[in-house]
Scaffold this motif. Structure first.
Motif, PDB file in Angstrom:
ATOM      1  N   ASP A  32     -37.961  91.182  57.844  1.00  0.00           N
ATOM      2  CA  ASP A  32     -38.554  90.223  56.911  1.00  0.00           C
ATOM      3  C   ASP A  32     -39.108  90.950  55.691  1.00  0.00           C
ATOM      4  N   GLN A  33     -39.551  90.169  54.721  1.00  0.00           N
ATOM      5  CA  GLN A  33     -40.034  90.743  53.458  1.00  0.00           C
ATOM      6  C   GLN A  33     -41.277  91.604  53.653  1.00  0.00           C
ATOM      7  N   GLU A  34     -42.114  91.256  54.600  1.00  0.00           N
ATOM      8  CA  GLU A  34     -43.300  92.076  54.853  1.00  0.00           C
ATOM      9  C   GLU A  34     -42.891  93.480  55.312  1.00  0.00           C
ATOM     10  N   ASN A  35     -41.874  93.564  56.174  1.00  0.00           N
ATOM     11  CA  ASN A  35     -41.364  94.866  56.595  1.00  0.00           C
ATOM     12  C   ASN A  35     -40.815  95.645  55.408  1.00  0.00           C
ATOM     13  N   ILE A  36     -40.086  94.961  54.539  1.00  0.00           N
ATOM     14  CA  ILE A  36     -39.522  95.610  53.354  1.00  0.00           C
ATOM     15  C   ILE A  36     -40.649  96.163  52.477  1.00  0.00           C
ATOM     16  N   TYR A  37     -41.653  95.351  52.235  1.00  0.00           N
ATOM     17  CA  TYR A  37     -42.797  95.770  51.424  1.00  0.00           C
ATOM     18  C   TYR A  37     -43.460  97.005  52.029  1.00  0.00           C
ATOM     19  N   GLU A  47     -29.299  89.955  54.787  1.00  0.00           N
ATOM     20  CA  GLU A  47     -28.394  90.001  53.636  1.00  0.00           C
ATOM     21  C   GLU A  47     -26.945  90.093  54.115  1.00  0.00           C
ATOM     22  N   THR A  86     -32.888  83.926  55.420  1.00  0.00           N
ATOM     23  CA  THR A  86     -32.955  85.226  54.748  1.00  0.00           C
ATOM     24  C   THR A  86     -33.765  86.243  55.537  1.00  0.00           C
ATOM     25  N   GLU A  87     -34.559  85.757  56.486  1.00  0.00           N
ATOM     26  CA  GLU A  87     -35.398  86.635  57.291  1.00  0.00           C
ATOM     27  C   GLU A  87     -35.256  86.265  58.764  1.00  0.00           C
ATOM     28  N   ARG A  98     -33.098  97.486  53.083  1.00  0.00           N
ATOM     29  CA  ARG A  98     -32.526  96.164  52.795  1.00  0.00           C
ATOM     30  C   ARG A  98     -32.993  95.169  53.844  1.00  0.00           C
ATOM     31  N   LEU A  99     -32.921  93.900  53.511  1.00  0.00           N
ATOM     32  CA  LEU A  99     -33.145  92.857  54.506  1.00  0.00           C
ATOM     33  C   LEU A  99     -31.898  92.760  55.386  1.00  0.00           C
ATOM     34  N   LYS A 158     -41.188 100.147  51.693  1.00  0.00           N
ATOM     35  CA  LYS A 158     -41.107 100.673  50.328  1.00  0.00           C
ATOM     36  C   LYS A 158     -42.416 101.335  49.904  1.00  0.00           C
TER      37      LYS A 158
END
Length: 163
Positions: free
Chosen positions: A93-98, A117, A126-127, A113-114, A101
């Motif tokens: 998910d986006q929290e993991n990506i954040y 994707e 998307t997650e 990457r997600l 990074k």
């Protein structure tokens, strides 16, 4: 050797399920993984809450319904070295990506990457949602989302790499 790392928060639900599902799909396709194969699959968590533990029993139960074993997987925390060692670092998910990074050196951001994707036949997803606080039906739903993501990622890998 191509190296793929799946990442979620605690490494007991989503990322070990993705690791197990992709391994199963590779074996079914006749592709060897591990140190003796052409591809190495692993998983980790951004948090160190469950280091050394097996995946959540509900994740194991959902995977077993489809003939996928998660029994040999143990939770570990994502390390700085992982960003150097792995070619694909796929967050759930986006929290993991954040979080990844924020930890990763800039030169490795392109690897992050997600996972979804690469998903196939899952419009609007998307997650991969975290099923930890829910019931068994959430783990079945997550398994099915991961299964579709793994289909797309395996298609991507076999198209772009000699496995």
């Amino acid at each position: 050797m191509l190296k793929v790392l799946f990442v979620c928060l605690g490494n007991i639900c989503r990322s070990p399920t993705a690791e197990g599902v992709l391994r199963h799909k590779l074996h079914t396709a006749g592709i060897r993984d591990g140190y003796l194969g052409n591809i190495f699959i692993d998983s980790a968590g951004t948090g160190g809450y469950h280091i050394g533990e097996k995946p959540d029993k509900r994740s194991r139960k959902a995977a077993e319904k489809y003939g996928v074993s998660l029994e040999d997987i143990r939770s570990r925390k994502l390390t700085l070295q992982d960003f150097t060692d792995y070619d694909y670092i796929l967050g759930m998910d986006q929290e993991n990506i954040y979080n990844m990074k924020a930890l990763a050196p800039e030169e490795h951001h392109h690897k992050i990457r997600l996972f979804m994707e690469y998903g196939e036949n899952c419009p609007g997803i998307t997650e991969v949602p975290d099923p930890y606080s829910g019931g068994l039906d959430g783990f079945d739903r997550v398994y099915n989302i991961i299964d579709r993501g793994a289909d797309g990622f395996l298609k991507y890998l076999t198209t772009n790499y000699d496995l």
